[in-house]
Every structure is written in structure tokens, then in C-alpha cells.
Design an enzyme around this catalytic site. Structure first.
Site, PDB file in Angstrom:
ATOM      1  N   ASN A   1       0.854  -1.171   0.000  1.00 21.87           N
ATOM      2  CA  ASN A   1       0.000   0.000   0.000  1.00 21.87           C
ATOM      3  C   ASN A   1       0.899   1.232   0.000  1.00 21.87           C
ATOM      4  OD1 ASN A   1      -1.388   2.233   1.488  1.00 21.87           O
ATOM      5  ND2 ASN A   1      -3.056   0.753   1.534  1.00 21.87           N
TER       6      ASN A   1
ATOM      7  N   ASN B   1      11.510  -9.291  11.199  1.00 22.84           N
ATOM      8  CA  ASN B   1      10.376 -10.077  10.715  1.00 22.84           C
ATOM      9  C   ASN B   1      10.873 -11.146   9.743  1.00 22.84           C
ATOM     10  OD1 ASN B   1       8.104 -11.051   9.479  1.00 22.84           O
ATOM     11  ND2 ASN B   1       7.216  -9.051   8.994  1.00 22.84           N
TER      12      ASN B   1
ATOM     13  N   CYS C   1       6.689 -13.078   7.919  1.00 22.19           N
ATOM     14  CA  CYS C   1       5.474 -12.650   7.225  1.00 22.19           C
ATOM     15  C   CYS C   1       5.096 -13.715   6.196  1.00 22.19           C
ATOM     16  CB  CYS C   1       5.687 -11.309   6.535  1.00 22.19           C
ATOM     17  SG  CYS C   1       4.243 -10.835   5.588  1.00 22.19           S
TER      18      CYS C   1
ATOM     19  N   LYS D   1      11.637 -12.555  14.885  1.00 21.17           N
ATOM     20  CA  LYS D   1      10.246 -13.027  14.898  1.00 21.17           C
ATOM     21  C   LYS D   1      10.099 -14.194  13.931  1.00 21.17           C
ATOM     22  CE  LYS D   1       5.498 -11.391  14.426  1.00 21.17           C
ATOM     23  NZ  LYS D   1       4.646 -10.207  14.281  1.00 21.17           N
TER      24      LYS D   1
ATOM     25  N   ASN E   1       4.109 -15.161  13.846  1.00 26.40           N
ATOM     26  CA  ASN E   1       3.462 -14.217  12.927  1.00 26.40           C
ATOM     27  C   ASN E   1       2.127 -14.835  12.516  1.00 26.40           C
ATOM     28  OD1 ASN E   1       2.990 -12.248  10.827  1.00 26.40           O
ATOM     29  ND2 ASN E   1       5.207 -11.913  10.815  1.00 26.40           N
TER      30      ASN E   1
ATOM     31  N   GLY F   1      -5.553 -14.067  15.049  1.00 24.80           N
ATOM     32  CA  GLY F   1      -6.673 -14.123  15.974  1.00 24.80           C
ATOM     33  C   GLY F   1      -6.730 -15.459  16.707  1.00 24.80           C
TER      34      GLY F   1
ATOM     35  N   GLY G   1      -0.012 -14.571  19.156  1.00 22.47           N
ATOM     36  CA  GLY G   1      -0.950 -15.361  18.357  1.00 22.47           C
ATOM     37  C   GLY G   1      -2.243 -15.627  19.095  1.00 22.47           C
ATOM     38  N   GLY G   2      -3.275 -14.880  18.722  1.00 20.26           N
ATOM     39  CA  GLY G   2      -4.614 -15.192  19.213  1.00 20.26           C
ATOM     40  C   GLY G   2      -4.914 -14.773  20.625  1.00 20.26           C
TER      41      GLY G   2
ATOM     42  N   THR H   1      -4.346  -8.624  16.524  1.00 19.19           N
ATOM     43  CA  THR H   1      -5.713  -8.641  16.002  1.00 19.19           C
ATOM     44  C   THR H   1      -6.747  -8.223  17.043  1.00 19.19           C
ATOM     45  OG1 THR H   1      -5.035 -10.417  14.541  1.00 19.19           O
ATOM     46  CG2 THR H   1      -7.387 -10.090  14.798  1.00 19.19           C
TER      47      THR H   1
HETATM   48  C1  LIG Z   1      -3.221  -6.378   9.525  1.00 21.63           C
HETATM   49  C2  LIG Z   1      -1.992  -7.040  10.072  1.00 21.63           C
HETATM   50  C3  LIG Z   1      -0.732  -6.577   9.713  1.00 21.63           C
HETATM   51  C4  LIG Z   1       0.414  -7.179  10.221  1.00 21.63           C
HETATM   52  N1  LIG Z   1       1.647  -6.689   9.878  1.00 21.63           N
HETATM   53  C5  LIG Z   1       2.754  -7.258  10.398  1.00 21.63           C
HETATM   54  C6  LIG Z   1       4.044  -6.722  10.092  1.00 21.63           C
HETATM   55  O1  LIG Z   1       4.196  -5.758   9.389  1.00 21.63           O
HETATM   56  N2  LIG Z   1       5.115  -7.353  10.627  1.00 21.63           N
HETATM   57  C7  LIG Z   1       5.004  -8.455  11.438  1.00 21.63           C
HETATM   58  O2  LIG Z   1       6.002  -9.005  11.906  1.00 21.63           O
HETATM   59  N3  LIG Z   1       3.791  -8.964  11.747  1.00 21.63           N
HETATM   60  C8  LIG Z   1       2.676  -8.391  11.249  1.00 21.63           C
HETATM   61  N4  LIG Z   1       1.441  -8.912  11.560  1.00 21.63           N
HETATM   62  C9  LIG Z   1       1.361 -10.110  12.419  1.00 21.63           C
HETATM   63  C10 LIG Z   1       1.058  -9.745  13.884  1.00 21.63           C
HETATM   64  O3  LIG Z   1       2.046  -8.910  14.404  1.00 21.63           O
HETATM   65  C11 LIG Z   1       0.944 -11.022  14.739  1.00 21.63           C
HETATM   66  O4  LIG Z   1       2.196 -11.675  14.738  1.00 21.63           O
HETATM   67  C12 LIG Z   1      -0.115 -11.980  14.244  1.00 21.63           C
HETATM   68  O5  LIG Z   1      -1.222 -11.290  13.750  1.00 21.63           O
HETATM   69  C13 LIG Z   1      -0.565 -12.955  15.334  1.00 21.63           C
HETATM   70  O6  LIG Z   1      -1.006 -12.275  16.478  1.00 21.63           O
HETATM   71  P1  LIG Z   1      -2.560 -11.900  16.774  1.00 21.63           P
HETATM   72  O7  LIG Z   1      -3.359 -13.164  16.668  1.00 21.63           O
HETATM   73  O8  LIG Z   1      -2.546 -11.280  18.127  1.00 21.63           O
HETATM   74  O9  LIG Z   1      -2.953 -10.940  15.704  1.00 21.63           O
HETATM   75  C14 LIG Z   1       0.288  -8.303  11.069  1.00 21.63           C
HETATM   76  C15 LIG Z   1      -0.983  -8.781  11.415  1.00 21.63           C
HETATM   77  C16 LIG Z   1      -2.116  -8.166  10.939  1.00 21.63           C
HETATM   78  C17 LIG Z   1      -3.469  -8.708  11.332  1.00 21.63           C
END
Ligand SMILES: Cc1cc2nc3c(=O)[nH]c(=O)nc-3n(C[C@H](O)[C@H](O)[C@H](O)COP(=O)(O)O)c2cc1C
Length: 385
Positions: A56, A112, A115, A150, A179, A214, A240-241, A263
């Protein structure tokens, strides 16, 4: 907003800026079916699927922009700011990002390596163990910030452990996992259109999958933390979640020293921190824990982990006839698990489940299928508790 709400720290997204997080995210993910499943138990969220371009224009695309974002976060009063950086095979580019983050006032770096969807970065590095180490060494050489790598829990156990250990040898100060996990959110079977995916102006889907996050991925993150805890001697950040304090405690009990949420904050908003903190505090008071360290990794201290299921097998499945209702769900599980052998071990006799021990392979499926808890497992003596 995060700082005002009381968050102790924030990590930039490589893909988004702190201040614009929610808008940018909404702009780059589909309009509909952002998450599947019913909150609060097992819902999942997918990002970047179906976006016409994963990149983006407002994403952090330069070291200067990263520096600015970090500086803004510090100025806004966020106590600890981590800079999440991700590049491809160009080690100098990683170093430039690291130096920019340092200049902006970051407190630490998060590399990172995980990803799941941006081509050429992230998980591609996550499986290139040599490159991972080269990046860490180059950054450590030029930049004074603590570094956290990560990793993605979707790696095999062997690769995950090898990767984490290699990062530690190369000099990282901490490991974070997981991630988002690459996934597809399913299909609307009436229209044959995939959920959570947008079409471009010509009606084509650009991506069928994205990063699933999530509560649905919590078991995957927990497993990675649990497996890494006994293998590396640096702090682990569990991700994670997590959307309520209990999940944070689970991560910590399995060995995470600290946790991250992503999330859940997007879905519930920054103020969820209050419930997380008060829930955790009340739990600690009730259990007599004075510090987080009192229960970090407590699971493996209490129960030996490692040989479970590998060197030692369950010895025997046991049926408690007082609890058995003869419902037959154990039989169904047994038939389904061993149908390929053409024989199974369970039978219902006189209204009760019975086991043919000559055939039973102790797969435990009957135990999980039993609705009354009538089936348990007898372990080898060392793992009986
Ligand atoms: C919209 C979005 C963008 C994200 N961007 C990144 C990022 O730029 N770099 C990264 O290491 N993780 C990124 N993540 C991953 C989160 O940091 C996290 O590791 C992952 O979503 C699991 O955790 P959660 O279940 O609490 O979301 C992104 C996640 C989401 C949902």
C-alpha cells in the site's frame, strides 16, 4: 491512543504506520468477512488476502519513514517502541532499516522473518537460516539496539528450533513467535466466491490466501513457544490469538516472558488493555504470584516436557465403567482412526465400552471423543503425573 490507553509498548508494522494502523489495514483488506467464526472463542482474521497489491502506498517503504514513525510513537508517550523490520536478501537494507529505527529512538528491533504472504521477504528469510544469521550479525555489528527475531510457527519443529538456536548463536537478544499463518478463509458456496478476498476491476482474484491471525491460531503460537522454551535461553515473546488475559497467562506458563497482541486490539480497540491488566492482576493475587517470573515456564517445571509421545508412549487406555454411558462415540472414533487397518479395538458390550488391548494402539482418540470423561490413559510410570 495506545499510549493513552495504557499499553506498555508498541511495535511498528513493516506494513503499516502506527498512527494509521486501522485505516490502512481496512484499506488493504477486503470489505467483507474479515473474520470467520464466533467471537470470543475461535474466530480468525485474515489480512492482505485479496488485496490487489500487498504493498500500500502508505506503508513504511523507506528507512526515513520508519524513523519518522518510531519518533512519532515515542513522542506520543509510548514507553517502549520496537521497530519491526523486514527486507529480502539485501543485508545492507536490513542494516539501514535498523539504523533508521535507532535514530528515531526505537528501544529494540524485531526482525520479521515470518510474514507469510509478502513475496521475497518474511517467511522466505524464515527458511533461509544462513541469511537469518548474516542479517543478525550485520545489524549487531553496526547498531546498538537489542534485537528480537520473529519466527513463524508454521515451520516444522526441527526448522523452528534450528532457526531459533541459530539466531541466538548469531546474537539475538530475544525470540518472538508467531506471525500470522498463511491460510484461506473458505468459500461462500452459494456464489463460489472465496471469503475475505476482493476482486480487481476485471473481476480477478489477486490472492486467495493471506495471513490468518486471531484466536484460531492460538494453539499454533502456544506450541511454538512451548517447543522453543526448552531449546533457547533468551526471553521469548508469545504472539498469536491473545484476546483475553487468560491466553496471556497460558503463553507465559508455557514459557513466554512477555506477550504481544495484534488482532484483538484491532477488533476490540485499545481500551482492552484495562481488562487484560486487571484480569492478570486479580489472577496473580488469587494464586499468590508476586511477579510474572513466578509462573513463566511453570508448565515445564511442573511436568517434564520433551520425551512425551516421542520416547515414551501411553501404555494403556482405561475405561471407568462408572462414568461410561455406552454412547458409542469412542467406538466411532476408533473405527474412524483405524479404518485403514480394517480392524479396531473398541466395542460396546452390555451397554459399556470395552477395549481389545491386542488391537489398541493407544492413539487417545477414544479419550477425546468420550463426552463423560470415562476414558483415560495410563502412561509409562515416569510420565504418569
Ligand atoms: C493487519 C496485520 C498486519 C500485520 N503486519 C505485520 C508486520 O508488518 N510485521 C510483522 O512481523 N507482523 C505483522 N502482523 C502479524 C502480527 O504482528 C501477529 O504476529 C499476528 O497477527 C498474530 O497475532 P494476533 O493473533 O494477536 O494478531 C500483522 C498482522 C495483521 C493482522
Amino acid at each position: 491512543m495506545g499510549a493513552k490507553a495504557g499499553w506498555p509498548g508498541a511495535i511498528t508494522w513493516g506494513a503499516e504506520t502506527i498512527g494509521d494502523t486501522i485505516q490502512v489495514t481496512r484499506g488493504s483488506i477486503p470489505r467483507e468477512f474479515k473474520f470467520i467464526g464466533k467471537p470470543p472463542q475461535w474466530w480468525a482474521f485474515m489480512n492482505t488476502a485479496g488485496s490487489i497489491k500487498p504493498i500500500n502506498p502508505r506503508q513504511i517503504t523507506s528507512p526515513e519513514r520508519l524513523e519518522e514513525v518510531v519518533r512519532k510513537a515515542k513522542e506520543a508517550g509510548m514507553p517502549v517502541v520496537g521497530a519491526n523490520i523486514s527486507e529480502g536478501e539485501n543485508v545492507d537494507a536490513w542494516v539501514n532499516d535498523a539504523l533508521a529505527a535507532e535514530k528515531g529512538g526505537a528501544d529494540f528491533l524485531e526482525l520479521n522473518y515470518s510474514c507469510p504472504y509478502v513475496p521475497g521477504i518474511g517467511l522466505v528469510i524464515g527458511v533461509n537460516l544462513e541469511l537469518q544469521r548474516a542479517v543478525i550479525k550485520a545489524i549487531k555489528d553496526k547498531c546498538g539496539l537489542p534485537v528480537m527475531a520473529k519466527l513463524n510457527a508454521a515451520l516444522s519443529t526441527e526448522t523452528l528450533i534450528e532457526s531459533a538456536k541459530g539466531c541466538v548463536v548469531a546474537g539475538v537478544d530475544a525470540i518472538s513467535t508467531t506471525n500470522a499463518i498463511a491460510g484461506s478463509m473458505g468459500v461462500d458456496i452459494e456464489t463460489a466466491r472465496p471469503h475475505a478476498c476482493d476482486l480487481d476491476e476485471t473481476g480477478k482474484l489477486s490472492m486467495l490466501s493471506g495471513g490468518v491471525s486471531g484466536p484460531a491460531i492460538k494453539p499454533i503460537g502456544l506450541r511454538a513457544v512451548a517447543e522453543l522454551r526448552s531449546e533457547v535461553d533468551v526471553p521469548i515473546c508469545g504472539i498469536g490469538g491473545i484476546s483475553e488475559w487468560e491466553s496471556a497467562v497460558e503463553y507465559m506458563m508455557l514459557g513466554a516472558n512477555v506477550v504481544q497482541l495484534c488482532t484483538a486490539v484491532m477488533i476490540h480497540g485499545f481500551p482492552i488493555i484495562k481488562g487484560l491488566v486487571s484480569g492478570l492482576e486479580a489472577f496473580m493475587e488469587r494464586k499468590g504470584y508476586r511477579r510474572i517470573e513466578d509462573f513463566v515456564g511453570i508448565v515445564s517445571k511442573k511436568y517434564p516436557i520433551g520425551a512425551f509421545g516421542v520416547e515414551k508412549q501411553p501404555r494403556k487406555m482405561i475405561i471407568d465403567e462408572a462414568k461410561c454411558t455406552g454412547c458409542g462415540l469412542c467406538l466411532r472414533a476408533c473405527e474412524a482412526s483405524y479404518s485403514q487397518l480394517g480392524e479396531y479395538a473398541m466395542r460396546i458390550e452390555d451397554g459399556l465400552a470395552k477395549i481389545d488391548y491386542d488391537r489398541c494402539l493407544c492413539c487417545n482418540c477414544c479419550m477425546f471423543a468420550c463426552p463423560t470423561g470415562a476414558i483415560s490413559v495410563e502412561w509409562e510410570p515416569a510420565y504418569s503425573k
